[in-house]
Every structure is written in C-alpha cells, then in structure tokens.
Design an enzyme around this catalytic site. Structure first.
Site, short mmCIF file in Angstrom:
data_model
loop_
_atom_site.label_atom_id
_atom_site.label_comp_id
_atom_site.label_asym_id
_atom_site.label_seq_id
_atom_site.Cartn_x
_atom_site.Cartn_y
_atom_site.Cartn_z
N PHE A 19 8.05 46.41 -0.91
CA PHE A 19 8.73 45.23 -0.34
C PHE A 19 9.59 45.65 0.84
O PHE A 19 10.40 46.56 0.75
CB PHE A 19 9.60 44.55 -1.39
CG PHE A 19 10.39 43.38 -0.85
CD1 PHE A 19 9.74 42.23 -0.43
CD2 PHE A 19 11.77 43.43 -0.75
CE1 PHE A 19 10.45 41.15 0.06
CE2 PHE A 19 12.50 42.36 -0.26
CZ PHE A 19 11.84 41.21 0.16
N GLY A 20 9.42 44.95 1.97
CA GLY A 20 10.22 45.20 3.15
C GLY A 20 11.09 44.00 3.48
O GLY A 20 10.60 42.87 3.53
N TYR A 21 12.37 44.24 3.70
CA TYR A 21 13.31 43.16 4.02
C TYR A 21 14.01 43.40 5.35
O TYR A 21 14.83 42.58 5.78
CB TYR A 21 14.36 43.03 2.91
CG TYR A 21 15.13 44.30 2.66
CD1 TYR A 21 16.32 44.56 3.34
CD2 TYR A 21 14.67 45.26 1.76
CE1 TYR A 21 17.02 45.74 3.13
CE2 TYR A 21 15.36 46.43 1.55
CZ TYR A 21 16.54 46.67 2.23
OH TYR A 21 17.22 47.84 2.02
N GLY A 22 13.70 44.54 6.01
CA GLY A 22 14.28 44.86 7.30
C GLY A 22 13.16 45.13 8.29
O GLY A 22 12.26 44.31 8.48
N SER A 23 13.18 46.31 8.91
CA SER A 23 12.18 46.61 9.94
C SER A 23 10.76 46.67 9.41
O SER A 23 9.81 46.52 10.18
CB SER A 23 12.53 47.93 10.64
OG SER A 23 12.45 49.01 9.73
N GLU A 49 13.01 56.27 5.42
CA GLU A 49 14.16 55.67 4.73
C GLU A 49 15.10 56.74 4.18
O GLU A 49 15.75 56.55 3.17
CB GLU A 49 13.66 54.79 3.58
CG GLU A 49 12.60 53.79 3.98
CD GLU A 49 13.12 52.72 4.94
OE1 GLU A 49 14.35 52.56 5.05
OE2 GLU A 49 12.29 52.06 5.61
#
Length: 257
Positions: free
Chosen positions: A13-17, A114
């Site tokens: 899951f990606g919530y930024g870049s 990350e």
C-alpha cells in the site's frame, strides 16, 4: 504487527510518493483506502549516502531535511495537539500486487527507498467500489505498508501549517524540490477517486502556492504626480530632439567615412 502474508499474495500500500511513482514489477494497481490512520507531513527526509540510486523521496539534506508524509495511528493522533484538528476516517492511496517471482527484488528495492525512518506494518486495504479485482482476490486485502513511527529519529510530530509550508517551499535535495513532492501527492490523490481528497495535503499545497505567488510579485513604483509627469514629458521631448540633431550630423559623417 499483523503476520506477513505469503509471497504469492504480496500486496503493497502506497499513501505518499508510491501513488505516482510505483514500485517496479507490479502487475496490478488498485485505488482504495485504509482505516485507523491519519496522514501527516510529519516525517523528515534527506539523503544520507553519497551515490545513486537516489531515494525518490530525498528532497532535503541532513542540514535541511525535507518533509514527507507518514501515517499516525488514529488513537495516538487524537491525543496530540494538531493544528489541523480534523482528519477523514479513510486514508486513500494505491495498492500494488507484486508477482511472487519478483517479491524478493521489490522488497530489497523498497527497503532502500524507505530506509529513512520507516518501519514495516501490515494493514487491511479496502479497494475503491468501482474497482474490478481478479475473481480469487479476497477483500479487504492484506497489505504491507511503510510507516514512520513516532519513535523513529526523524519523526517530527505536529507542525504549524504555515511554518511547515514555508519550509517545504524553500527546501530541496538530490531528488528535487520538496514542494514538488507535495504538489504531486495532491494531484495523485485528486485522480484516485472523488472521495480521495485530503484536507491536510490540500491546505499545505494552497499555502505553498500562496507563498510562491507572493515571492513572484514585483513591488510597484510610486505613481508620478501630474506636475512631475508633465516635467518628465517635456524633458523627454527635449532629450529626443537633441538625439535627432546630433544623430543627423554624426550619422552622415559616419557614412562618408
């Protein structure tokens, strides 16, 4: 921490870049949301190695770290004094399915990307209602997510919005300007779903645009009074006639030479 899913069911899951710069080798991208968290620009970010590949979020330096988003557990966030006092129940982003043959490679890539204060967590992901999934996909989807937890050394905690916006506008690093991260995230969220806006993100983007607009404004000159204006016109007329008189003789002499 939830147990790790089997590799043939690896979802990220990606919530930024990661929303607009996805990981390599994914074979399915699904817009949707998670619950129980709040997204905030409270994580410092800078490059701390001297050679490529540059982390895609390194938009600051050790002396002036950039700002990027992290997730805060909602129960913990509710105990904090946040200047943005409200937050939606859903954090929108995108989930990526990684084929089993590429999981090890992608995990290695993500651990580098990350590596500045982020830890691995697992969370249920809810696909957007309009999404069509493979027939054997169970929902909610068990997703890996990288979170900068409050005990990591570059977690900054609540930030005054205007000061945060000013910092974002003036900061840059090997990956580019910090403000471009913010603007790209705002645009990516708008494109996910009619429900996927984030007030924290849009408010910071509005403040940054206002700061940039103010910096581009050139102070206007004080208007001339009518008598000064008349004097200026007369002076210009006299100066122009002198130029014409001098020019007529000198130009002829120059031609003759």
């Amino acid at each position: 921490m939830d147990p790790q899913p089997p590799e043939d069911e690896f979802w990220l899951f990606g919530y930024g870049s990661l929303i607009w710069k996805p990981p390599p080798h994914f074979d399915l991208r699904v817009p949707g949301y998670i619950e129980g968290y709040v997204r905030r620009f409270w994580q410092g970010r800078y490059v701390h190695f001297s050679h490529p590949p540059w982390d895609l979020d390194h938009r600051g330096t050790p002396e002036t770290p950039g700002r990027v988003v992290t997730l805060i557990d909602r129960a913990h966030w509710e105990a904090l004094d946040d200047h943005h006092a409200t937050a939606g129940e859903k954090v929108w982003g995108a989930a990526y399915h990684i084929p089993s043959s590429k999981v090890a490679e992608v995990r290695e890539y993500l651990d580098i990307r990350e590596n500045n204060g982020y830890s691995i967590q697992y969370t249920p992901f809810h696909p957007a209602a309009s999404t069509t999934l493979p027939a054997n996909t169970k929902t909610p989807i068990h997703c890996l997510v990288y979170i900068g937890l409050p005990d990591n050394p570059v977690f900054l905690g609540p930030q005054e919005p205007q000061q945060l916006a000013e910092h974002i506008v003036r900061t840059r690093g090997p990956s580019g300007e910090n403000k471009e991260y913010l603007y790209s995230l705002e645009q990516a969220l708008v494109e996910l779903s009619p429900e996927s806006g984030d007030d924290h993100i849009s408010d910071l983007a509005r403040r940054c645009h206002a700061i940039e607009a103010k910096a581009r404004v050139v102070p206007s000159r004080e208007p001339l009074k009518p008598d000064h204006l008349a004097e200026g016109i007369e002076a210009d007329a006299g100066f122009g006639s002198q130029l014409r008189r001098v020019g007529s003789t000198e130009e002829q002499e120059e031609v003759e030479k």
